[in-house]
Scaffold this active site. Structure first.
Site, PDB file in Angstrom:
ATOM      1  N   ASP A 109     -22.360  66.676  23.895  1.00 50.06           N
ATOM      2  CA  ASP A 109     -22.486  67.289  22.570  1.00 50.06           C
ATOM      3  C   ASP A 109     -21.604  66.532  21.582  1.00 50.06           C
ATOM      4  OD1 ASP A 109     -23.150  69.179  20.644  1.00 50.06           O
ATOM      5  OD2 ASP A 109     -21.547  70.551  21.237  1.00 50.06           O
ATOM      6  N   ASP A 125     -27.917  73.122  16.528  1.00 45.69           N
ATOM      7  CA  ASP A 125     -27.478  74.467  16.121  1.00 45.69           C
ATOM      8  C   ASP A 125     -28.443  75.140  15.157  1.00 45.69           C
ATOM      9  OD1 ASP A 125     -25.346  73.957  17.728  1.00 45.69           O
ATOM     10  OD2 ASP A 125     -23.965  73.477  16.088  1.00 45.69           O
ATOM     11  N   GLU A 155     -22.741  62.607  17.595  1.00 43.42           N
ATOM     12  CA  GLU A 155     -23.418  61.886  16.471  1.00 43.42           C
ATOM     13  C   GLU A 155     -22.631  60.650  16.067  1.00 43.42           C
ATOM     14  OE1 GLU A 155     -22.929  65.246  16.629  1.00 43.42           O
ATOM     15  OE2 GLU A 155     -24.976  65.454  17.328  1.00 43.42           O
TER      16      GLU A 155
HETATM   17  C1  GLC Z   1     -21.848  72.601  19.026  1.00 46.71           C
HETATM   18  C2  GLC Z   1     -23.096  72.608  19.880  1.00 46.71           C
HETATM   19  C3  GLC Z   1     -23.281  73.965  20.517  1.00 46.71           C
HETATM   20  C4  GLC Z   1     -22.027  74.294  21.322  1.00 46.71           C
HETATM   21  C5  GLC Z   1     -20.788  74.252  20.450  1.00 46.71           C
HETATM   22  C6  GLC Z   1     -19.503  74.440  21.236  1.00 46.71           C
HETATM   23  O1  GLC Z   1     -21.991  73.442  17.939  1.00 46.71           O
HETATM   24  O2  GLC Z   1     -24.222  72.234  19.163  1.00 46.71           O
HETATM   25  O3  GLC Z   1     -24.421  73.973  21.314  1.00 46.71           O
HETATM   26  O4  GLC Z   1     -22.164  75.560  21.896  1.00 46.71           O
HETATM   27  O5  GLC Z   1     -20.709  73.014  19.784  1.00 46.71           O
HETATM   28  O6  GLC Z   1     -19.368  73.493  22.218  1.00 46.71           O
END
Ligand code: GLC
Length: 826
Positions: free
Chosen positions: A435, A511, A438
């Site tokens: 995650d 998200d 980017e």
């Molecule tokens: C980001 C991700 C989400 C995750 C969060 C905490 O917002 O997109 O899926 O739960 O971070 O790790």
């Protein structure tokens, strides 16, 4: 090759110069108008002049105006690559998107006449017009499919530190555009201007751009003919599909080479398949990954994780994957555990595994600056973290606080990072979720442009590496896991990516929000990702932020049943969000759909194989079935799952009926077996417990018995649902071990079924390819929609004595899996 270019004609040159001056004015205005926020003064653009020379080296052709050079490469019969070098110096041929150009032998020729140079394969011609260096493409019937509207051009911008490169083509009145990954906008991109720059977009909205991924590949459909353009440039890039000027399609980037692949159709499916020959396909996923996944930010401590797992088994709702979000770590330090919440992770993971759950853990790129933390210490010692142009480390705040970031574009760093998963794998972790790659940085958004990257030895600033950073992170994760797990298939999921990310990972759309609008956005995003080369995709079911009510959650579970990747996920501040959280009737309906997901696993797995081996997308929008009709270019609600099941999610609250378009041919209502003639819209009842699902006549839909998780029991027989047809239809069933790479050594079984029939007889033929032998013995045939009651069924010449005629007109019988030919007669 000798050049016989005639001497330049002075009249031509004057008219050319006037044309160019006009264009410069036009383009300056264009750039100025559209980049007001860039803070960069417009700089005069330079255009290709008159091509006066052609050279050939193997399958590469070079055309020059005396200063700039254009390279035209014949890649395959359908694919031609064009590159521009403003001062005749091409960059070294390196791309993360295209690891290797296809090496098939292709015949091609170069032709020259007074008007043009023409490079041709037997499917495509690339025309280089002598008058003005316009490049166009035509098919073998000389039908022009793509044509420059200005010569390729560039801007030397010292202030911004590089070249801006531009390509502008004509846009026909009825031309439509598809692709570009996960853009949250209409499926048909006609009239849009869109940007590629990977961005953390929490609670993104309709039309927000850019989002998390950059997929610079689009498909045009005009007059029923499709072609694709893959603009393989990793810099911030933009695409304009007749937005600025209805008659022009442009793409340009803030640096790098103007390099694009023209991919000929004529069908959209041909374009997508060819795109996969460049960027690769998704490896076969572990079978369990096709099941249902449950996630939340975050399930902790251990007791909570166990409670959720128990909840699935007690409620008899199948589930295979359970996720640990950032709170499992010690102060959000990657590769560590919070021992207060998880005193013995290995024990927990193995007990979850014994109950059929695979544990997936999140790993972000930000590494906490902390000299007592081994990952940071080692990365620092080995100089693995990204640095600014002045040599200071790139630092930014993410979940752990002050962080540095590995340079995943360095192969040595990827190797190191991949090895860090060893301990997690030894603990039993089955999958990794990447995650914030980017890369996301709190406050700043992302890295400054001047951060340096090793870029596999080809060096570059963050301007060049930004869009591939996430892809290289998940590549490192996947390759590392693959090494550690030996012959077992790893499961990976990433938020950021670039073209080709499908070789390493599945993706989710980021998200999203718990709203009916987001259900619609997710539907389009998954279809778009599928045709943009990313087959294994899904949304956060229920919506990440905000609260869905029971109805919205259930409608989302229904759509998710037909997303290649099916996971519910929600933000930390939301209420409980498990499939049983909303009470009845929702729990029962959610169970029924998740069970349906499991019943259809062999179908989805076979569709995955069709993707992996042949490059077919898993979800296919209507336009992909019927691109000739312009009306279909605007249909975005319904899609097919593989090519046999048509799905139309219900995306409005309280909706109990809706119209669904069915492509031409005969379809069966999945719930009632009613036969419907396609080629038109039909009205379908949509009570909460169903959603519009149709099966193509002639299909063989394989089914597994419902299990609580993949592999819970040995499969004893496979059900084959056979839908009557009066024309020949082929279906496939793919089978293998489901968790190893033995399929790469041909240890798999690809079964082909051919069904055909008339008013009196139906035949089913089976042929096999591959070396795998499934352990079950027989098939359970379920014949649907037969217009007659059979008096005789023979399999390979032998009579079947026992068959059952049911009240709903279905016919059931069993036979061994090795049959070759079945005849069912009136
Ligand atoms: C980001 C991700 C989400 C995750 C969060 C905490 O917002 O997109 O899926 O739960 O971070 O790790």
């Amino acid at each position: 090759m000798e050049s016989n270019t005639p001497n330049p004609n002075p009249e031509l040159i004057t008219s050319k110069l006037t044309e160019i001056e006009n264009l410069i004015e036009e383009e300056e205005e264009f750039h100025h108008l559209n980049n007001p926020a860039d803070g960069i003064k417009p700089v005069v653009k330079k255009y290709l002049g008159v091509p006066n020379h052609a050279d050939q080296v193997g399958n590469k052709f070079y055309f020059t105006d005396g200063d700039a050079k254009v390279e035209v490469v014949v890649v395959t019969d359908e694919i031609i690559r064009v590159r521009l070098a403003p001062h005749s110096v091409f960059l070294e041929d390196f791309s993360y998107g295209v690891p290797k150009l296809p090496t098939r032998q292709v015949s091609f020729s170069l032709h020259e006449d007074e008007n043009e140079f023409r490079v041709s394969t037997y499917k495509v011609n690339c025309h280089i017009r002598k008058k003005d260096f316009f490049i166009s493409f035509s098919d073998s019937n000389n039908h022009v499919t793509s044509m420059d509207a200005t010569p390729m051009h560039w801007e030397e911008n010292v202030q911004a530190g590089g070249y801006y490169v531009f390509c502008t083509k004509t846009c026909a009145p009825d031309e439509s555009f598809f692709g570009l990954g996960d853009k949250p906008t209409e499926l048909n991109l006609r009239g849009k201007r869109l940007k590629n720059w990977n961005t953390d977009a929490y609670s993104f909205q309709w039309n927000q751009d850019p989002l998390y991924r950059s997929i610079p590949f689009y498909i045009s459909v005009n007059e029923g003919i499709a072609h694709g353009i893959f603009f393989d440039n990793t810099f911030k890039a933009q695409f304009d599909f007749g937005s600025e000027d209805r008659t022009k399609t442009s793409f340009w980037a803030d640096g790098g080479e103007l390099q694009y692949y023209y991919i000929h159709g004529p069908h959209m499916m041909d374009v997508v398949k060819s795109y996969h020959t460049l960027t690769g396909t998704h490896p076969m996923p572990p079978l369990w990954a096709l099941g249902y996944h449950q996630c939340r930010w975050s399930y902790y401590p251990e007791a909570k994780v166990r409670k959720i797992a128990r909840g699935f088994r007690e409620n008899k709702i199948p589930c295979d994957g359970i996720y640990l979000d950032i709170d499992y770590m010690d102060g959000y330090r990657c590769f560590t555990w919070n021992r207060k919440y998880f005193p013995d992770p290995k024990k927990m993971i193995s007990e979850l595994a014994a109950d059929g759950f695979k544990t997936v853990v999140i790993i972000d790129p930000g590494i906490r600056v902390d000299d007592n933390y081994s990952v940071f210490k080692e990365g620092k010692e080995k100089k693995y973290f990204c640095r600014r142009s002045d040599d200071y480390f790139m630092e930014g705040h993410v979940w752990p606080g002050r962080c540095q970031f590995p340079d995943f574009t360095n192969p040595e760093v990827r190797e190191w990072w991949g090895g860090l998963f060893d301990e997690l794998v030894q603990m039993g972790v089955a999958g990794v979720w990447n995650d914030m790659n980017e890369p996301a940085v709190f406050g700043a958004g992302t890295f400054p442009d001047d951060v340096r990257h090793q870029y596999d030895g080809y060096r570059g600033s963050h301007r060049k590496a930004h869009n591939v950073y996430g892809m290289q992170m998940v590549r490192s994760t996947y390759e590392g896991l693959r090494k550690i797990m030996k012959n077992k298939r790893p499961f990976t999921i990433t938020r950021a990516g670039y073209s080709g990310v499908q070789r390493f990972s599945s993706v989710w759309t980021g998200d999203n929000v718990a709203s009916w609008e987001h259900l619609k956005i997710g539907n389009i995003q998954c279809q778009r990702l599928s045709i943009s080369g990313i087959p294994f995709c899904g949304t956060d079911i229920g919506g990440f932020s905000g609260e869905p009510d029971g109805e919205l959650f259930t409608r989302w579970i229904q759509m998710g049943t037909f997303s290649p990747f099916m996971r519910a996920h929600s933000a930390g501040d939301t209420k409980e969000r498990e499939p049983w959280s909303f009470g009845e009737p929702f729990t029962a309906i959610n169970r029924k759909f998740i069970e349906l997901r499991y019943r259809l696993i062999p179908y989805l797995y076979s569709t995955f194989w069709e993707h992996h081996r042949y490059g077919f997308p898993i979800l296919r929008p209507i336009v992909m079935h019927e691109q000739d009709t312009v009306m279909n270019h605007f249909r975005q609600d319904e899609f097919t799952y593989g090519d046999k099941i048509l799905v139309c999610p219900v995306m409005e609250p309280g909706q109990r009926k809706r119209n669904v378009y069915l492509p031409k041919g005969k379809w069966y209502n999945f719930w009632t077996y009613e036969v419907v003639e396609g080629g038109k819209e039909v009205s379908v009842e949509t009570p909460l417990e169903t959603m519009p699902l149709f099966v193509k006549a002639g299909s063989v839909i394989p089914e597994y018995p419902v299990m609580q998780y993949v592999g819970q029991q040995e499969i004893e027989e496979v059900k084959l649902n056979i839908y009557y047809t009066d024309y020949e239809v082929n279906s496939f069933l793919f089978e293998d071990y489901g968790e190893t790479f033995a399929y790469e050594q041909d240890i798999y079984l690809e079964k082909k079924f051919v069904v055909n029939g008339d008013a009196k007889t139906v035949t089913i033929d089976q042929s096999l390819e591959g070396l795998y032998t499934p352990r079950y013995d027989g098939y359970h045939f379920n014949l649907i929609g037969f217009p007659f009651k059979p008096s005789k069924i023979t399999v390979d010449g032998k009579d079947v004595k026992e068959f059952q005629l049911n009240d709903d007109n279905t016919i059931e019988f069993k036979y061994t899996k090795t049959f070759k030919h079945i005849e069912i007669s009136k």
